[in-house]
Design an enzyme around this catalytic site. Structure first.
Site, PDB file in Angstrom:
ATOM      1  N   GLY A  13       0.785  -1.220   0.000  1.00 58.69           N
ATOM      2  CA  GLY A  13       0.000   0.000   0.000  1.00 58.69           C
ATOM      3  C   GLY A  13       0.823   1.279   0.000  1.00 58.69           C
ATOM      4  NE  ARG A  66     -12.564 -12.983 -12.171  1.00 60.73           N
ATOM      5  CZ  ARG A  66     -11.346 -12.754 -11.662  1.00 60.73           C
ATOM      6  NH1 ARG A  66     -11.159 -11.738 -10.847  1.00 60.73           N
ATOM      7  NH2 ARG A  66     -10.335 -13.515 -11.981  1.00 60.73           N
ATOM      8  CG  MET A  91      -2.181  -7.274  -6.662  1.00 52.26           C
ATOM      9  SD  MET A  91      -1.593  -6.291  -8.079  1.00 52.26           S
ATOM     10  CE  MET A  91      -0.845  -7.589  -9.063  1.00 52.26           C
ATOM     11  NE  ARG A  92      -8.978 -11.648  -6.751  1.00 47.16           N
ATOM     12  CZ  ARG A  92      -8.520 -12.849  -7.100  1.00 47.16           C
ATOM     13  NH1 ARG A  92      -7.265 -13.178  -6.905  1.00 47.16           N
ATOM     14  NH2 ARG A  92      -9.332 -13.723  -7.653  1.00 47.16           N
ATOM     15  CG  LEU A  94     -12.279  -4.539  -9.597  1.00 47.31           C
ATOM     16  CD1 LEU A  94     -12.096  -3.068  -9.219  1.00 47.31           C
ATOM     17  CD2 LEU A  94     -13.127  -5.259  -8.552  1.00 47.31           C
ATOM     18  CG  ASN A 108      -5.150   0.600 -12.085  1.00 49.07           C
ATOM     19  OD1 ASN A 108      -4.836   0.282 -10.927  1.00 49.07           O
ATOM     20  ND2 ASN A 108      -4.695  -0.049 -13.139  1.00 49.07           N
ATOM     21  CG  HIS A 110      -0.298  -0.813 -15.598  1.00 48.75           C
ATOM     22  ND1 HIS A 110      -0.604  -2.082 -15.130  1.00 48.75           N
ATOM     23  CD2 HIS A 110       0.524  -0.986 -16.667  1.00 48.75           C
ATOM     24  CE1 HIS A 110      -0.003  -2.980 -15.902  1.00 48.75           C
ATOM     25  NE2 HIS A 110       0.684  -2.340 -16.838  1.00 48.75           N
ATOM     26  CG  ASP A 146      -3.566  -2.921 -16.636  1.00 52.28           C
ATOM     27  OD1 ASP A 146      -4.033  -2.438 -15.591  1.00 52.28           O
ATOM     28  OD2 ASP A 146      -2.896  -3.971 -16.656  1.00 52.28           O
ATOM     29  CD  GLU A 175       3.995   2.360  -9.397  1.00 48.62           C
ATOM     30  OE1 GLU A 175       3.031   2.087  -8.669  1.00 48.62           O
ATOM     31  OE2 GLU A 175       4.743   1.484  -9.879  1.00 48.62           O
TER      32      GLU A 175
HETATM   33  C1  GRF Z   1       2.682  -0.843  -7.819  1.00 47.62           C
HETATM   34  O1  GRF Z   1       3.812  -1.013  -8.634  1.00 47.62           O
HETATM   35  C2  GRF Z   1       1.452  -0.719  -8.683  1.00 47.62           C
HETATM   36  O2  GRF Z   1       1.654   0.012  -9.840  1.00 47.62           O
HETATM   37  C3  GRF Z   1       1.230  -2.175  -8.994  1.00 47.62           C
HETATM   38  O3  GRF Z   1       1.470  -2.841  -7.789  1.00 47.62           O
HETATM   39  C4  GRF Z   1       2.388  -2.097  -7.019  1.00 47.62           C
HETATM   40  C5  GRF Z   1       1.726  -1.792  -5.700  1.00 47.62           C
HETATM   41  O4  GRF Z   1       2.601  -1.265  -4.770  1.00 47.62           O
HETATM   42  N1  GRF Z   1      -0.051  -2.397  -9.596  1.00 47.62           N
HETATM   43  P1  GRF Z   1       2.023  -0.669  -3.406  1.00 47.62           P
HETATM   44  O5  GRF Z   1       1.104  -1.708  -2.786  1.00 47.62           O
HETATM   45  O6  GRF Z   1       1.327   0.611  -3.713  1.00 47.62           O
HETATM   46  O7  GRF Z   1       3.254  -0.458  -2.564  1.00 47.62           O
END
Ligand code: GRF
Length: 196
Positions: A13, A66, A91-92, A94, A108, A110, A146, A175
């Site tokens: 997170g 789902r 990581m699911r 939707l 989102n 990515h 994505d 990010e």
């Molecule tokens: C990030 O690289 C995000 O882009 C990818 O998973 C990672 C999550 O990292 N989908 P975090 O849980 O925010 O540390």
């Protein structure tokens, strides 16, 4: 009145933290709830320690169903009256049933320069392709994985000797700059792409 944001995480997170820490002062939004499919997600523990509401909906009891998993998320979210959802390492996948009602209000992040490298293992795929330019993208979520309009991108240069985990670390730093910058503008009603 502040916009109410729900942030979805599955792991550490760190992006969620970057968003929460930016939602202060004159920011047009505040975190209302952190949602996870994983009770042990580090992001859930951190959010609780901050006094942010959390909702955990374990996907495993739902198996391949789902629609029922997503209905459970929708029910859990109802009391929070959210304006915006930010997926941050959720990581699911939707489905359209969940995504369509949120279209235009769900973001989102990515770890690639979309439209390149949708899906998983983006850093290894960048190395395999010999790309020199890499980075991350924040986009509006549509039913296609994505995909959806790009709200911002940040770049890194790929160096000789880089490994996938080195790229992952450098992209993650970007990010943490990009997602807060995009959400800050998006919450204020600006959707012109942010290019860092
Ligand atoms: C990030 O690289 C995000 O882009 C990818 O998973 C990672 C999550 O990292 N989908 P975090 O849980 O925010 O540390």
């Amino acid at each position: 009145m502040s916009k109410r944001v729900g942030i979805f995480v599955s792991g550490g997170g760190s992006n969620m933290r970057a968003l929460v820490e930016d939602m202060v002062g004159d920011h047009a939004a505040r975190a209302a709830v952190v949602v996870s499919n994983n009770e042990t997600a580090g992001g859930i523990a951190w959010a609780r320690a901050q006094g942010i509401a959390t909702e955990v909906i374990d996907h495993r009891p739902f198996g391949e169903d789902r629609a029922s998993f997503e209905a459970a998320i929708t029910a859990a979210l109802a009391p929070y009256e959210l304006d915006i959802i930010c997926l941050a390492g959720f990581m699911r996948v939707l489905t359209a049933g969940f995504v369509t009602p949120w279209q235009g209000r769900m973001l989102n992040i990515h770890p690639s320069l979309l439209p390149k490298y949708k899906g998983l293992h983006t850093h290894a795929r960048v190395l395999a392709a010999g790309d020199m330019d890499h980075g991350c993208t924040v986009h509006l979520v549509t039913a296609a994985l994505d995909d959806g309009p790009i709200l911002g991108q940040a770049h890194i240069s790929v160096q000789d000797g880089d490994t996938a985990s080195m790229l992952a670390n450098r992209v993650l730093e970007q990010e943490h700059r990009l997602y807060p910058a995009v959400l800050r503008r998006f919450a204020a009603g600006e959707t012109a792409p942010v290019m860092l």
